[in-house]
Motif scaffolding. Structure first.
Motif, PDB file in Angstrom:
ATOM      1  N   LYS A  26     -41.374  17.518 -54.610  1.00 27.96           N
ATOM      2  CA  LYS A  26     -40.506  18.617 -55.011  1.00 27.96           C
ATOM      3  C   LYS A  26     -39.179  18.439 -54.291  1.00 27.96           C
ATOM      4  CE  LYS A  26     -44.503  21.584 -55.129  1.00 27.96           C
ATOM      5  NZ  LYS A  26     -45.371  21.839 -54.004  1.00 27.96           N
ATOM      6  N   LYS A  27     -38.133  19.044 -54.827  1.00 27.60           N
ATOM      7  CA  LYS A  27     -36.817  18.884 -54.203  1.00 27.60           C
ATOM      8  C   LYS A  27     -36.796  19.446 -52.786  1.00 27.60           C
ATOM      9  CE  LYS A  27     -34.561  22.998 -56.068  1.00 27.60           C
ATOM     10  NZ  LYS A  27     -33.416  23.499 -56.816  1.00 27.60           N
ATOM     11  N   SER A  73     -29.363  15.687 -57.560  1.00 26.97           N
ATOM     12  CA  SER A  73     -30.212  16.445 -58.478  1.00 26.97           C
ATOM     13  C   SER A  73     -31.545  15.720 -58.583  1.00 26.97           C
ATOM     14  CB  SER A  73     -29.560  16.571 -59.858  1.00 26.97           C
ATOM     15  OG  SER A  73     -29.428  15.306 -60.456  1.00 26.97           O
ATOM     16  N   MET A  74     -32.572  16.485 -58.949  1.00 25.31           N
ATOM     17  CA  MET A  74     -33.898  15.903 -59.085  1.00 25.31           C
ATOM     18  C   MET A  74     -34.517  16.395 -60.383  1.00 25.31           C
ATOM     19  SD  MET A  74     -36.492  15.355 -56.094  1.00 25.31           S
ATOM     20  CE  MET A  74     -38.126  14.764 -56.286  1.00 25.31           C
ATOM     21  N   LEU A  94     -34.794  11.307 -58.173  1.00 21.36           N
ATOM     22  CA  LEU A  94     -33.667  11.862 -57.422  1.00 21.36           C
ATOM     23  C   LEU A  94     -32.428  11.056 -57.786  1.00 21.36           C
ATOM     24  CD1 LEU A  94     -32.479  13.643 -55.073  1.00 21.36           C
ATOM     25  CD2 LEU A  94     -32.994  11.690 -53.592  1.00 21.36           C
TER      26      LEU A  94
END
Length: 161
Positions: A72-73, A131-132, A137
């Motif tokens: 997850k980011k 951004s992911m 990524l």
């Protein structure tokens, strides 16, 4: 083709040597079916070894793309220092183990990873965006406009002979 190590067919023609990225551990036997000498690298560190990042330069920016499946980011950090050093790091947590489970094979990477890249002088380090999406990524570092030098004609003085 599966028994041919990936270093024979997965190289980019215009690879640039980056001494900061020398932290990577290269295992020439990793794609062979037998245990490699580097199997001493623990499973917790395997994510560090396997994190692949592509760096391309477009006319407008330097673009980094990292495959980070399952992360997850919130588990990824992108940092940049005053010395133009881009650092991408993160951690993948181990799945909780149930005492009643019997594991037959564990191949997914887990643990921490860290990659560093020295950015060129034309990088706008104050405008970096990340951004992911779908486990990829993307870090975009805009480039400064390269100003072409003004060429000015200089008159030569002196007498004619």
């Amino acid at each position: 083709m599966a028994t041919i190590p990936s270093f024979f067919y997965n190289r980019r023609a215009n690879s640039i040597f980056d001494p900061v990225s020398a932290f990577d551990v290269w295992d020439p036997l990793k794609d062979f079916p037998f245990t490699s000498p580097n199997s001493l690298i623990s499973r917790e560190n395997s994510a560090f070894v396997n994190t692949r990042i592509d760096w391309k330069e477009t006319p407008e920016a330097h673009v980094f793309e990292a495959d980070l499946p399952g992360l997850k980011k919130e588990e990824v950090k992108v940092e940049i220092g005053d010395d133009r050093l881009l650092q991408i790091s993160g951690e993948s947590n181990v799945e909780k183990e149930d005492k009643n489970d019997t594991w037959h094979r564990v191949e997914r990477s887990c643990g921490k990873f860290l990659r560093r890249f020295r950015l060129p002088e034309n990088a706008k380090t104050d405008e970096v965006k990340a951004s992911m999406e779908n486990g990829v990524l993307t870090v975009t570092v805009p480039k400064e406009d390269v100003k072409k030098p003004d060429i000015k004609a200089i008159e030569i003085s002196g007498r004619m002979t």
